[in-house]
Design a protein around this motif. Structure first.
Motif, PDB file in Angstrom:
ATOM      1  N   GLU A   1      -6.665  -8.613   8.059  1.00  0.00           N
ATOM      2  CA  GLU A   1      -6.069  -7.277   8.156  1.00  0.00           C
ATOM      3  C   GLU A   1      -5.225  -7.240   9.426  1.00  0.00           C
ATOM      4  O   GLU A   1      -5.407  -8.029  10.348  1.00  0.00           O
ATOM      5  CB  GLU A   1      -7.148  -6.197   8.167  1.00  0.00           C
ATOM      6  N   TYR A   2      -4.302  -6.268   9.452  1.00  0.00           N
ATOM      7  CA  TYR A   2      -3.584  -5.998  10.691  1.00  0.00           C
ATOM      8  C   TYR A   2      -3.235  -4.516  10.714  1.00  0.00           C
ATOM      9  O   TYR A   2      -2.626  -4.006   9.759  1.00  0.00           O
ATOM     10  CB  TYR A   2      -2.311  -6.835  10.810  1.00  0.00           C
ATOM     11  N   ALA A   3      -3.642  -3.811  11.750  1.00  0.00           N
ATOM     12  CA  ALA A   3      -3.371  -2.380  11.904  1.00  0.00           C
ATOM     13  C   ALA A   3      -3.879  -1.590  10.703  1.00  0.00           C
ATOM     14  O   ALA A   3      -3.246  -0.634  10.264  1.00  0.00           O
ATOM     15  CB  ALA A   3      -1.875  -2.136  12.119  1.00  0.00           C
ATOM     16  N   ASN A   4      -5.024  -2.004  10.179  1.00  0.00           N
ATOM     17  CA  ASN A   4      -5.688  -1.395   9.021  1.00  0.00           C
ATOM     18  C   ASN A   4      -5.038  -1.750   7.692  1.00  0.00           C
ATOM     19  O   ASN A   4      -5.536  -1.331   6.634  1.00  0.00           O
ATOM     20  CB  ASN A   4      -5.794   0.129   9.155  1.00  0.00           C
ATOM     21  N   TYR A   5      -3.961  -2.513   7.686  1.00  0.00           N
ATOM     22  CA  TYR A   5      -3.327  -2.950   6.446  1.00  0.00           C
ATOM     23  C   TYR A   5      -3.886  -4.307   6.025  1.00  0.00           C
ATOM     24  O   TYR A   5      -4.122  -5.179   6.857  1.00  0.00           O
ATOM     25  CB  TYR A   5      -1.806  -3.021   6.606  1.00  0.00           C
TER      26      TYR A   5
ATOM     27  N   HIS B   1      -3.841  -6.109  -8.620  1.00  0.00           N
ATOM     28  CA  HIS B   1      -4.224  -4.770  -8.180  1.00  0.00           C
ATOM     29  C   HIS B   1      -3.299  -4.356  -7.041  1.00  0.00           C
ATOM     30  O   HIS B   1      -2.707  -5.190  -6.354  1.00  0.00           O
ATOM     31  CB  HIS B   1      -5.690  -4.718  -7.734  1.00  0.00           C
ATOM     32  N   HIS B   2      -3.142  -3.037  -6.854  1.00  0.00           N
ATOM     33  CA  HIS B   2      -2.396  -2.543  -5.714  1.00  0.00           C
ATOM     34  C   HIS B   2      -3.073  -3.014  -4.424  1.00  0.00           C
ATOM     35  O   HIS B   2      -4.298  -3.137  -4.352  1.00  0.00           O
ATOM     36  CB  HIS B   2      -2.375  -1.008  -5.694  1.00  0.00           C
ATOM     37  N   ILE B   3      -2.268  -3.222  -3.395  1.00  0.00           N
ATOM     38  CA  ILE B   3      -2.804  -3.577  -2.087  1.00  0.00           C
ATOM     39  C   ILE B   3      -2.003  -2.856  -1.014  1.00  0.00           C
ATOM     40  O   ILE B   3      -0.797  -2.626  -1.171  1.00  0.00           O
ATOM     41  CB  ILE B   3      -2.804  -5.106  -1.859  1.00  0.00           C
ATOM     42  N   GLY B   4      -2.675  -2.460   0.065  1.00  0.00           N
ATOM     43  CA  GLY B   4      -2.029  -1.756   1.163  1.00  0.00           C
ATOM     44  C   GLY B   4      -3.031  -1.471   2.251  1.00  0.00           C
ATOM     45  O   GLY B   4      -3.644  -2.390   2.793  1.00  0.00           O
ATOM     46  N   LEU B   5      -3.254  -0.205   2.570  1.00  0.00           N
ATOM     47  CA  LEU B   5      -4.272   0.140   3.553  1.00  0.00           C
ATOM     48  C   LEU B   5      -5.661  -0.250   3.064  1.00  0.00           C
ATOM     49  O   LEU B   5      -6.541  -0.570   3.867  1.00  0.00           O
ATOM     50  CB  LEU B   5      -4.230   1.642   3.856  1.00  0.00           C
ATOM     51  N   ASP B   6      -5.891  -0.195   1.772  1.00  0.00           N
ATOM     52  CA  ASP B   6      -7.111  -0.726   1.169  1.00  0.00           C
ATOM     53  C   ASP B   6      -6.762  -1.999   0.422  1.00  0.00           C
ATOM     54  O   ASP B   6      -5.668  -2.126  -0.145  1.00  0.00           O
ATOM     55  CB  ASP B   6      -7.738   0.286   0.212  1.00  0.00           C
ATOM     56  N   THR B   7      -7.699  -2.939   0.397  1.00  0.00           N
ATOM     57  CA  THR B   7      -7.460  -4.176  -0.349  1.00  0.00           C
ATOM     58  C   THR B   7      -7.230  -3.864  -1.816  1.00  0.00           C
ATOM     59  O   THR B   7      -6.333  -4.427  -2.450  1.00  0.00           O
ATOM     60  CB  THR B   7      -8.634  -5.147  -0.158  1.00  0.00           C
ATOM     61  N   HIS B   8      -8.063  -2.993  -2.389  1.00  0.00           N
ATOM     62  CA  HIS B   8      -7.781  -2.442  -3.719  1.00  0.00           C
ATOM     63  C   HIS B   8      -7.205  -1.047  -3.481  1.00  0.00           C
ATOM     64  O   HIS B   8      -7.931  -0.062  -3.427  1.00  0.00           O
ATOM     65  CB  HIS B   8      -9.049  -2.393  -4.574  1.00  0.00           C
ATOM     66  N   ASP B   9      -5.897  -0.997  -3.330  1.00  0.00           N
ATOM     67  CA  ASP B   9      -5.266   0.202  -2.797  1.00  0.00           C
ATOM     68  C   ASP B   9      -5.067   1.271  -3.872  1.00  0.00           C
ATOM     69  O   ASP B   9      -5.321   1.060  -5.053  1.00  0.00           O
ATOM     70  CB  ASP B   9      -3.918  -0.160  -2.175  1.00  0.00           C
ATOM     71  N   TYR B  10      -4.572   2.426  -3.405  1.00  0.00           N
ATOM     72  CA  TYR B  10      -4.291   3.547  -4.302  1.00  0.00           C
ATOM     73  C   TYR B  10      -3.152   3.196  -5.270  1.00  0.00           C
ATOM     74  O   TYR B  10      -2.219   2.485  -4.920  1.00  0.00           O
ATOM     75  CB  TYR B  10      -3.871   4.770  -3.493  1.00  0.00           C
TER      76      TYR B  10
END
Length: 430
Positions: A267-271, A359-368
């Motif tokens: 992760e980096y900066a919560n991403y 799957h979507h990825i972003g702030l969560d690994t399985h993101d919104y």
């Protein structure tokens, strides 16, 4: 925080986009996460609730964000409530955000200390008709713990029962699934850190090492590059362990002739980033391992090309299933009768590839992201096909993170991370 300061233009834009979707005469409230206890005076490391972070950049506990676009008092259209710092906290825990630092972080001018929250909230609640509460409606959510957000929602609905209630989550699902360029840059940085860890491990692995030693090599490289560590619980699965999809024990020795499946990323900066690679312990694939590896890699390449605007997630997975079926027939793992007689609800290929491809990825690994709506430009997805063969003692998964482009193939945030079998062997035997 270990990470470099994030441009608050991101959070200002995110709040503006959220406010534009709100009903007239409404306010929305977002809470930080708790610091969760272990036992005695021990606690888990703090992880900020991704929604309040997305909208404010505030990365500390006991924080509340209120968005009230139609507030008659312009000062209260965006408000932060923060835990007040003092000399004792500064000595024992480190100084918390000051009001000035909170403005610099978030772009929010009105900051109150948490002890003033009920008084200020009363004033704002008398001026609105609807309150947006923030519930977890992610399709994978299975939460038994009552969160700080849950407790606040109970308090709010009990104290103000005459207000209409609306949900923040549908708005956030759509907003968070489409990434700003600042977010994509942060995710790229997480992927670059992951690359450094993977290249370090290619130099380290040899027959006789233990899975947990490899985990330590990843962690060393992640931490020294300003990451908090793994974006999710790491999987380092040698031999038949790779056929357990969520194997996280990481306590076995890696033997000559085995493959190791990594599902490990920084992760980096919560991403988040999310990487899977499979390498030979001794630096050389056997003929059969290479056949299966190349088949998985071909599916990954072809599946990546399908991630274009307008595609529906469910239809995408059907197409990837056809790609995988063709490869499994070529490998002799399926025959034509298996395919002809398959159950449409559980196709024949699922025997060897039983999980989803993306799957979507972003702030969560399985993101919104709302899976029933078409894929859009600047959504970021994983692509992670795999073939798992317990009877042959190995499993292979390959995974990259891709940004959907307006036209053409998606951009691979992990395009510099080795994946071709020849390159893996060359790096391990240099």
């Amino acid at each position: 925080m270990k990470y470099h300061k994030i441009d608050n233009a991101l959070f200002i834009k995110n709040r503006k986009n959220f406010a534009a979707k709100m009903q007239p005469s409404s306010l929305a409230v977002f809470n930080s996460n708790d610091i969760y206890p272990i036992s005695a005076d021990s606690t888990m490391p703090f992880q900020q609730h991704r929604d309040i972070f997305y909208l404010s950049g505030v990365d500390q506990e006991e924080s509340i964000l209120v968005i009230f676009p139609d507030c008659p008092n312009p000062k209260h259209r965006e408000v932060l409530f923060l835990k007040e710092t003092n000399e004792h906290i500064a000595v024992w825990e480190g100084e918390k955000l000051t009001k000035e630092a909170a403005l610099e972080t978030s772009g929010i001018k009105t900051v109150y200390w948490l002890q003033d929250m009920e008084k200020i909230m009363f004033e704002m609640m008398t001026q609105c008709d609807t309150v947006y509460i923030n519930t977890n409606e992610h399709y994978r959510a299975n939460v038994e713990t009552e969160t700080r957000e849950d407790r606040f929602t109970k308090w709010l609905k009990d104290k103000y029962p005459a207000h209409r209630v609306a949900k923040s989550n549908p708005i956030l699902q759509r907003l968070r699934s489409v990434k700003d360029q600042i977010e994509i840059d942060l995710m790229q940085h997480a992927c670059d850190i992951t690359e450094k860890g993977f290249r370090r491990v290619l130099d380290f692995v040899k027959p006789g090492v233990w899975e947990y030693e490899i985990e330590a090599e990843f962690m060393h490289e992640f931490l020294r590059n300003r990451s908090k560590g793994f974006a999710y619980t790491p999987i380092i699965a040698a031999g038949n362990n790779a056929n357990v999809l969520h194997y996280v024990e990481n306590n076995q020795q890696c033997k000559d002739g085995d493959l190791i499946l990594f599902d490990t990323a920084a992760e980096y900066a919560n991403y988040s980033s999310d990487l899977s690679r499979t390498i030979p312990v001794n630096g050389r694939f056997t003929k059969r391992q290479r056949e299966v590896y190349d088949a998985v890699n071909r599916v990954k390449k072809d599946a990546s090309k399908l991630l274009v605007p307008g595609t529906l997630w469910a239809e995408y997975h059907v197409e990837v299933g056809h790609l995988m079926t063709s490869e499994l027939l070529g490998l002799g793992l399926l025959d034509k009768a298996d395919v002809k007689n398959e159950n449409p609800d559980w196709p024949a290929y699922k025997k060897y590839f039983m999980h989803g491809t993306s799957h979507h990825i972003g702030l969560d690994t399985h993101d919104y992201g709302i899976l029933t709506e078409p894929i859009q430009e600047n959504m970021v997805f994983t692509v992670e096909p795999g073939i798992y063969i317990p009877e042959e003692g190995f499993g292979i998964r390959l995974e990259d993170d891709l940004v959907v482009q307006k036209t053409g193939e998606p951009f691979n945030l992990m395009g510099n991370i080795p994946i071709e079998a020849e390159e893996i062997e060359e790096l391990m035997n240099k």
